[in-house]
Design a protein around this motif. Structure first.
Motif, mmCIF file in Angstrom:
data_model
loop_
_atom_site.group_PDB
_atom_site.id
_atom_site.type_symbol
_atom_site.label_atom_id
_atom_site.label_comp_id
_atom_site.label_asym_id
_atom_site.label_seq_id
_atom_site.Cartn_x
_atom_site.Cartn_y
_atom_site.Cartn_z
ATOM 1 N N PRO A 55 -64.658 45.235 -84.390
ATOM 2 C CA PRO A 55 -63.553 45.170 -85.298
ATOM 3 C C PRO A 55 -63.929 45.482 -86.672
ATOM 4 O O PRO A 55 -65.120 45.005 -87.104
ATOM 5 C CB PRO A 55 -62.973 43.527 -85.293
ATOM 6 C CG PRO A 55 -63.456 43.251 -83.805
ATOM 7 C CD PRO A 55 -64.839 44.098 -83.499
ATOM 8 N N GLY A 56 -63.160 45.908 -87.439
ATOM 9 C CA GLY A 56 -63.294 46.242 -88.837
ATOM 10 C C GLY A 56 -63.573 45.079 -89.885
ATOM 11 O O GLY A 56 -64.430 45.137 -90.611
ATOM 12 N N TYR A 57 -63.151 43.996 -89.515
ATOM 13 C CA TYR A 57 -63.234 42.800 -90.363
ATOM 14 C C TYR A 57 -64.885 42.518 -89.998
ATOM 15 O O TYR A 57 -65.440 41.917 -91.226
ATOM 16 C CB TYR A 57 -62.255 41.556 -90.340
ATOM 17 C CG TYR A 57 -62.388 40.848 -88.671
ATOM 18 C CD1 TYR A 57 -62.956 39.530 -88.735
ATOM 19 C CD2 TYR A 57 -61.619 41.392 -87.940
ATOM 20 C CE1 TYR A 57 -62.960 39.229 -87.644
ATOM 21 C CE2 TYR A 57 -61.540 40.720 -86.630
ATOM 22 C CZ TYR A 57 -62.379 39.700 -86.430
ATOM 23 O OH TYR A 57 -62.388 38.861 -85.090
ATOM 24 N N LEU A 58 -65.439 42.401 -88.867
ATOM 25 C CA LEU A 58 -66.556 42.164 -88.535
ATOM 26 C C LEU A 58 -67.547 42.882 -89.404
ATOM 27 O O LEU A 58 -68.744 42.632 -89.841
ATOM 28 C CB LEU A 58 -66.734 41.974 -87.170
ATOM 29 C CG LEU A 58 -66.090 40.713 -86.458
ATOM 30 C CD1 LEU A 58 -66.481 40.980 -84.819
ATOM 31 C CD2 LEU A 58 -66.397 39.299 -86.970
ATOM 32 N N GLN A 59 -67.216 44.308 -89.269
ATOM 33 C CA GLN A 59 -67.861 45.158 -89.981
ATOM 34 C C GLN A 59 -68.065 44.941 -91.547
ATOM 35 O O GLN A 59 -69.293 45.167 -92.084
ATOM 36 C CB GLN A 59 -67.566 46.771 -89.551
ATOM 37 C CG GLN A 59 -67.523 47.206 -88.449
ATOM 38 C CD GLN A 59 -67.196 48.686 -87.994
ATOM 39 O OE1 GLN A 59 -67.248 49.480 -88.886
ATOM 40 N NE2 GLN A 59 -66.331 48.865 -87.036
ATOM 41 N N ILE A 60 -67.107 44.736 -92.028
ATOM 42 C CA ILE A 60 -67.001 44.224 -93.665
ATOM 43 C C ILE A 60 -67.911 43.332 -93.852
ATOM 44 O O ILE A 60 -68.583 43.108 -94.752
ATOM 45 C CB ILE A 60 -65.619 44.241 -94.127
ATOM 46 C CG1 ILE A 60 -64.874 45.592 -93.936
ATOM 47 C CG2 ILE A 60 -65.506 43.833 -95.607
ATOM 48 C CD1 ILE A 60 -63.390 45.611 -94.062
ATOM 49 N N ALA A 61 -67.558 42.092 -93.135
ATOM 50 C CA ALA A 61 -68.342 40.801 -93.148
ATOM 51 C C ALA A 61 -69.720 41.034 -93.018
ATOM 52 O O ALA A 61 -70.625 40.532 -93.946
ATOM 53 C CB ALA A 61 -68.021 39.720 -92.202
ATOM 54 N N ASP A 62 -70.095 41.867 -92.078
ATOM 55 C CA ASP A 62 -71.519 42.452 -91.788
ATOM 56 C C ASP A 62 -72.262 42.900 -93.083
ATOM 57 O O ASP A 62 -73.225 42.420 -93.601
ATOM 58 C CB ASP A 62 -71.859 43.321 -90.570
ATOM 59 C CG ASP A 62 -71.724 42.555 -89.163
ATOM 60 O OD1 ASP A 62 -71.523 41.322 -89.375
ATOM 61 O OD2 ASP A 62 -71.482 43.204 -88.260
ATOM 62 N N GLU A 63 -71.468 43.994 -93.664
ATOM 63 C CA GLU A 63 -71.891 44.797 -94.816
ATOM 64 C C GLU A 63 -72.045 43.884 -95.990
ATOM 65 O O GLU A 63 -73.171 43.746 -96.856
ATOM 66 C CB GLU A 63 -71.031 45.783 -95.050
ATOM 67 C CG GLU A 63 -71.515 46.675 -96.334
ATOM 68 C CD GLU A 63 -72.498 47.393 -96.424
ATOM 69 O OE1 GLU A 63 -73.039 47.471 -97.523
ATOM 70 O OE2 GLU A 63 -73.045 47.813 -95.364
ATOM 71 N N LEU A 64 -70.992 43.008 -96.069
ATOM 72 C CA LEU A 64 -71.080 41.987 -97.326
ATOM 73 C C LEU A 64 -72.271 41.166 -97.342
ATOM 74 O O LEU A 64 -72.797 40.786 -98.357
ATOM 75 C CB LEU A 64 -69.615 41.446 -97.493
ATOM 76 C CG LEU A 64 -68.712 42.280 -98.182
ATOM 77 C CD1 LEU A 64 -67.176 41.544 -98.178
ATOM 78 C CD2 LEU A 64 -68.974 42.781 -99.539
ATOM 79 N N ARG A 65 -72.456 40.565 -96.169
ATOM 80 C CA ARG A 65 -73.600 39.510 -96.000
ATOM 81 C C ARG A 65 -74.877 40.354 -96.178
ATOM 82 O O ARG A 65 -75.887 39.730 -96.716
ATOM 83 C CB ARG A 65 -73.441 39.142 -94.421
ATOM 84 C CG ARG A 65 -74.265 37.961 -93.860
ATOM 85 C CD ARG A 65 -74.455 37.574 -92.492
ATOM 86 N NE ARG A 65 -73.023 37.382 -92.003
ATOM 87 C CZ ARG A 65 -71.938 37.970 -91.132
ATOM 88 N NH1 ARG A 65 -72.729 39.075 -90.792
ATOM 89 N NH2 ARG A 65 -71.172 37.798 -90.738
ATOM 90 N N GLU A 66 -75.090 41.553 -95.737
ATOM 91 C CA GLU A 66 -76.347 42.263 -96.001
ATOM 92 C C GLU A 66 -76.418 42.265 -97.450
ATOM 93 O O GLU A 66 -77.630 42.126 -98.131
ATOM 94 C CB GLU A 66 -76.222 43.558 -95.512
ATOM 95 C CG GLU A 66 -76.619 43.547 -93.716
ATOM 96 C CD GLU A 66 -76.372 44.969 -93.315
ATOM 97 O OE1 GLU A 66 -77.020 46.036 -93.951
ATOM 98 O OE2 GLU A 66 -76.243 45.039 -92.086
#
Length: 118
Positions: free
Chosen positions: A8-19
């Protein structure tokens, strides 16, 4: 940009921001881009970005301030979370070690019982 990976896109975005946060690209106390800016940056809808921000809030990486925006949590807050993560990691390691030792003892019990009965 959100990729078509099945995740899911929201998980990809959360992963990127977390990094970005953990890598220091977003410093403690620094505001995150607005929801609209993030939606444009990731080519995603506002609702998808809001879901990603909710994940980061639940993880304690960011805090929202009404009317001001969303900010990276301060170092002392992140350090406390890091200490907790280290404790959990140590506990998991101890449980794995105890599990391994118990399995070894259980494996040795039938052999000892066979020797006693012979």
């Amino acid at each position: 940009m959100v990729k078509k990976t099945g995740r899911p896109g929201y998980l990809q975005i959360a992963d990127e921001l977390r990094e970005r946060i953990r890598g220091g690209l977003l410093a403690p106390g620094e505001p995150l881009p607005s929801t609209a800016q993030l939606a444009e940056q990731f080519d995603a809808s506002l609702s998808v970005v809001k879901m990603a921000m909710g994940i980061l809030r639940n993880e304690g990486l960011v805090v929202g301030q009404q009317g001001k925006g969303v900010f990276v949590r301060e170092d002392d807050q992140l350090a406390q979370d890091g200490d907790l993560r280290a404790e959990v990691t140590a506990l998991r390691s101890a449980v794995q070690d105890l599990t391994r030792r118990l399995e070894q003892m259980e494996a040795a019990l039938p052999a000892a019982a066979r020797k006693a009965g012979a």
